[in-house]
Scaffold this motif. Structure first.
Motif, PDB file in Angstrom:
ATOM      1  N   HIS A 186       1.402  -1.057  -0.259  1.00 52.18           N
ATOM      2  CA  HIS A 186       0.453   0.348   0.765  1.00 52.18           C
ATOM      3  C   HIS A 186       0.989   1.250  -0.272  1.00 52.18           C
ATOM      4  O   HIS A 186       0.056   2.511  -0.336  1.00 52.18           O
ATOM      5  CB  HIS A 186      -1.500  -0.322   1.488  1.00 52.18           C
ATOM      6  CG  HIS A 186      -2.189  -1.041   1.290  1.00 52.18           C
ATOM      7  ND1 HIS A 186      -1.937  -2.182   1.049  1.00 52.18           N
ATOM      8  CD2 HIS A 186      -3.199  -0.394   0.688  1.00 52.18           C
ATOM      9  CE1 HIS A 186      -3.186  -2.636   0.901  1.00 52.18           C
ATOM     10  NE2 HIS A 186      -4.311  -1.416   0.405  1.00 52.18           N
ATOM     11  N   GLU A 187       1.901   0.644   0.372  1.00 52.47           N
ATOM     12  CA  GLU A 187       2.828   2.069   0.906  1.00 52.47           C
ATOM     13  C   GLU A 187       3.709   2.967  -0.399  1.00 52.47           C
ATOM     14  O   GLU A 187       4.053   3.958  -0.967  1.00 52.47           O
ATOM     15  CB  GLU A 187       4.518   2.191   2.238  1.00 52.47           C
ATOM     16  CG  GLU A 187       3.890   2.122   3.111  1.00 52.47           C
ATOM     17  CD  GLU A 187       3.320   3.194   3.331  1.00 52.47           C
ATOM     18  OE1 GLU A 187       3.596   3.997   3.088  1.00 52.47           O
ATOM     19  OE2 GLU A 187       2.679   3.572   4.374  1.00 52.47           O
ATOM     20  N   MET A 188       3.320   1.639  -1.965  1.00 53.49           N
ATOM     21  CA  MET A 188       3.961   2.019  -3.652  1.00 53.49           C
ATOM     22  C   MET A 188       2.937   2.499  -4.292  1.00 53.49           C
ATOM     23  O   MET A 188       2.572   3.525  -5.110  1.00 53.49           O
ATOM     24  CB  MET A 188       4.102   0.276  -3.491  1.00 53.49           C
ATOM     25  CG  MET A 188       5.444   0.135  -3.133  1.00 53.49           C
ATOM     26  SD  MET A 188       5.450  -1.552  -3.758  1.00 53.49           S
ATOM     27  CE  MET A 188       5.581  -1.709  -5.259  1.00 53.49           C
ATOM     28  N   MET A 189       1.634   2.382  -3.979  1.00 50.83           N
ATOM     29  CA  MET A 189       0.449   2.816  -4.611  1.00 50.83           C
ATOM     30  C   MET A 189       0.067   4.438  -4.147  1.00 50.83           C
ATOM     31  O   MET A 189       0.090   4.914  -3.113  1.00 50.83           O
ATOM     32  CB  MET A 189      -0.895   1.979  -3.999  1.00 50.83           C
ATOM     33  CG  MET A 189      -1.395   0.178  -3.805  1.00 50.83           C
ATOM     34  SD  MET A 189      -2.599  -0.152  -3.778  1.00 50.83           S
ATOM     35  CE  MET A 189      -4.032   0.720  -4.120  1.00 50.83           C
ATOM     36  N   HIS A 190      -0.507   4.692  -5.439  1.00 51.78           N
ATOM     37  CA  HIS A 190      -0.496   6.369  -5.194  1.00 51.78           C
ATOM     38  C   HIS A 190      -1.961   6.331  -4.411  1.00 51.78           C
ATOM     39  O   HIS A 190      -3.158   5.844  -4.980  1.00 51.78           O
ATOM     40  CB  HIS A 190      -0.817   6.670  -6.910  1.00 51.78           C
ATOM     41  CG  HIS A 190      -1.562   8.318  -6.937  1.00 51.78           C
ATOM     42  ND1 HIS A 190      -1.981   9.095  -6.266  1.00 51.78           N
ATOM     43  CD2 HIS A 190       0.006   8.983  -7.340  1.00 51.78           C
ATOM     44  CE1 HIS A 190      -1.855  10.039  -6.392  1.00 51.78           C
ATOM     45  NE2 HIS A 190      -0.396  10.472  -7.416  1.00 51.78           N
ATOM     46  N   PRO A 191      -1.805   7.824  -3.478  1.00 49.05           N
ATOM     47  CA  PRO A 191      -2.542   7.653  -2.665  1.00 49.05           C
ATOM     48  C   PRO A 191      -4.459   8.108  -3.102  1.00 49.05           C
ATOM     49  O   PRO A 191      -5.675   7.398  -2.146  1.00 49.05           O
ATOM     50  CB  PRO A 191      -2.398   9.034  -1.759  1.00 49.05           C
ATOM     51  CG  PRO A 191      -1.132   9.436  -2.310  1.00 49.05           C
ATOM     52  CD  PRO A 191      -0.732   8.702  -3.262  1.00 49.05           C
ATOM     53  N   ASP A 192      -4.644   8.331  -4.560  1.00 50.30           N
ATOM     54  CA  ASP A 192      -5.493   8.631  -5.064  1.00 50.30           C
ATOM     55  C   ASP A 192      -6.645   7.571  -5.556  1.00 50.30           C
ATOM     56  O   ASP A 192      -7.086   7.327  -5.517  1.00 50.30           O
ATOM     57  CB  ASP A 192      -5.494   9.407  -6.270  1.00 50.30           C
ATOM     58  CG  ASP A 192      -5.047  10.930  -6.290  1.00 50.30           C
ATOM     59  OD1 ASP A 192      -4.945  11.523  -4.400  1.00 50.30           O
ATOM     60  OD2 ASP A 192      -4.743  11.937  -6.899  1.00 50.30           O
ATOM     61  N   GLY A 247      11.061   7.519  -6.152  1.00 56.72           N
ATOM     62  CA  GLY A 247       9.451   7.973  -5.468  1.00 56.72           C
ATOM     63  C   GLY A 247       9.111   8.303  -6.914  1.00 56.72           C
ATOM     64  O   GLY A 247       8.475   9.640  -6.758  1.00 56.72           O
ATOM     65  N   GLN A 248       9.242   7.349  -7.482  1.00 55.74           N
ATOM     66  CA  GLN A 248       8.309   8.053  -9.080  1.00 55.74           C
ATOM     67  C   GLN A 248       6.827   7.597  -9.446  1.00 55.74           C
ATOM     68  O   GLN A 248       7.197   6.023  -9.475  1.00 55.74           O
ATOM     69  CB  GLN A 248       9.661   8.284 -10.204  1.00 55.74           C
ATOM     70  CG  GLN A 248      10.431   9.020 -10.179  1.00 55.74           C
ATOM     71  CD  GLN A 248      10.479  10.598 -10.202  1.00 55.74           C
ATOM     72  OE1 GLN A 248       9.104  10.847 -10.898  1.00 55.74           O
ATOM     73  NE2 GLN A 248      10.431  11.536  -9.417  1.00 55.74           N
ATOM     74  N   TYR A 249       6.106   7.872  -9.495  1.00 57.28           N
ATOM     75  CA  TYR A 249       4.675   7.194  -9.555  1.00 57.28           C
ATOM     76  C   TYR A 249       4.885   6.700 -11.243  1.00 57.28           C
ATOM     77  O   TYR A 249       5.109   7.407 -12.088  1.00 57.28           O
ATOM     78  CB  TYR A 249       3.397   7.638  -9.072  1.00 57.28           C
ATOM     79  CG  TYR A 249       2.671   7.808  -7.710  1.00 57.28           C
ATOM     80  CD1 TYR A 249       2.976   6.481  -7.322  1.00 57.28           C
ATOM     81  CD2 TYR A 249       3.437   8.538  -6.835  1.00 57.28           C
ATOM     82  CE1 TYR A 249       2.807   6.804  -6.115  1.00 57.28           C
ATOM     83  CE2 TYR A 249       3.482   8.937  -5.560  1.00 57.28           C
ATOM     84  CZ  TYR A 249       2.503   7.914  -5.688  1.00 57.28           C
ATOM     85  OH  TYR A 249       2.951   8.474  -3.536  1.00 57.28           O
TER      86      TYR A 249
END
Length: 312
Positions: A13-19, A49-51
């Motif tokens: 979940h830390e890897m996922m974009h918050p939106d 750190g890039q999505y």
């Protein structure tokens, strides 16, 4: 760009974009209930750190009693595809904006010439010129509509299809749209059966766009019928507008696909049924943006009923 140990320690979940966390959790809940895989496009953070966009598939594994024993997931990097989609969307948006200005100018000059010719007396080519310029004006209206549709497509892709929500009477709006349709298509018969005072909280202009599009389709795909029936009604938690034609109808295998972008039913005669397959996609997108839905009942050669469902 992470190894297994790094990814495990980093936390899924830390890897996922918050939106996208809420939608992902809802998708997992639906997959748990149905036992079917949840497929989604999501952004995951890489080790820098890039999505990055990924196609994510989360599949529940069931035991003999139908209980979930584990989950199997896979992700595929689709960042390059997303960037290509964005470039295409940017190009369409730029092209549409660039076309709108000259088309508007041409339309203005055509209408000016029409007014001047109509005032002239004794002009031998008056009838020919008026008919020709009137035809050009109609074609420019069609081109303007196409440009507007392309701009809306780019707004949808960019998530910028903004709504100006207000409360209004839906049956009154439908009556206005039908009156305009009668003026534009005097040979057609438009029948309206509506409940009075059906209130809805929506974008009036966008809902008008939806209705105009559906009525235009009903006319286009009914070459041997000139009757269009429209019903406005309300139900539990929703209001509905149904538009019925008595035209060529749609085969069952095509009914789900007609709301897809650029989809056109196979075998349609393009000489009579022109278009790019944009209209119904826009209709569905606008209605879904209102948290509503579209439904369709149709049989070949018996016509179609498109119904707009809006929440109240």
């Amino acid at each position: 760009g992470m190894g297994f140990e790094e990814m495990r320690d980093f936390g899924y979940h830390e890897m996922m974009h918050p939106d996208e966390v809420d939608a992902f959790q809802k998708g997992l809940a639906q997959a748990s209930a149905s036992g079917l895989p949840h497929v989604s496009e999501m952004r995951f953070k890489d080790k820098n750190g890039q999505y990055i966009w990924h196609l994510n598939i989360a599949s529940p594994i069931l035991d003999a009693e139908g209980k979930i024993t584990m989950w199997v997931g896979s992700t595929t990097d689709i960042q390059t595809l997303k960037e290509e989609e964005q470039r295409k969307s940017d190009f369409v948006s730029m092209l549409s904006h660039e076309l709108r200005t000259p088309v508007t100018s041409i339309k203005g000059y055509v209408q000016l010439l029409l007014r001047q010719i109509l005032r002239e007396e004794g002009f031998s080519l008056k009838t020919v010129m008026v008919n020709s310029l009137s035809r050009i004006d109609i074609l420019l209206q069609q081109l303007t509509g196409l440009i507007s549709d392309m701009l809306d497509l780019s707004r949808i892709d960019a998530g910028r299809l903004d709504l100006k929500l207000e409360e209004f009477t839906l049956d009154a709006l439908v009556a206005e749209v039908l009156e305009d349709s009668r003026m534009g298509h005097p040979k057609h018969q438009f029948n309206l059966k509506a409940e009075n005072g059906v209130l809805v909280h929506a974008d009036r202009n966008r809902i008008s766009q939806v209705l105009i599009n559906l009525i235009s389709n009903a006319i286009k795909y009914s070459p041997s019928s000139n009757v269009i029936d429209v019903v406005v009604s309300s139900g539990v938690g929703e209001v509905r507008v149904s538009i019925r034609d008595y035209g060529i109808g749609i085969d069952e295998k095509d009914q789900v696909k007609v709301f897809q972008r650029f989809y056109r039913v196979e075998g349609q005669n393009e000489q009579y049924y022109t278009g790019f397959g944009i209209g119904l996609f826009l209709v569905n997108s606008i209605v879904e943006r209102h948290k509503g839905s579209m439904s369709l009942v149709s049989k070949p050669n018996q016509g179609s009923v498109f119904t707009v469902h809006l929440p109240v």
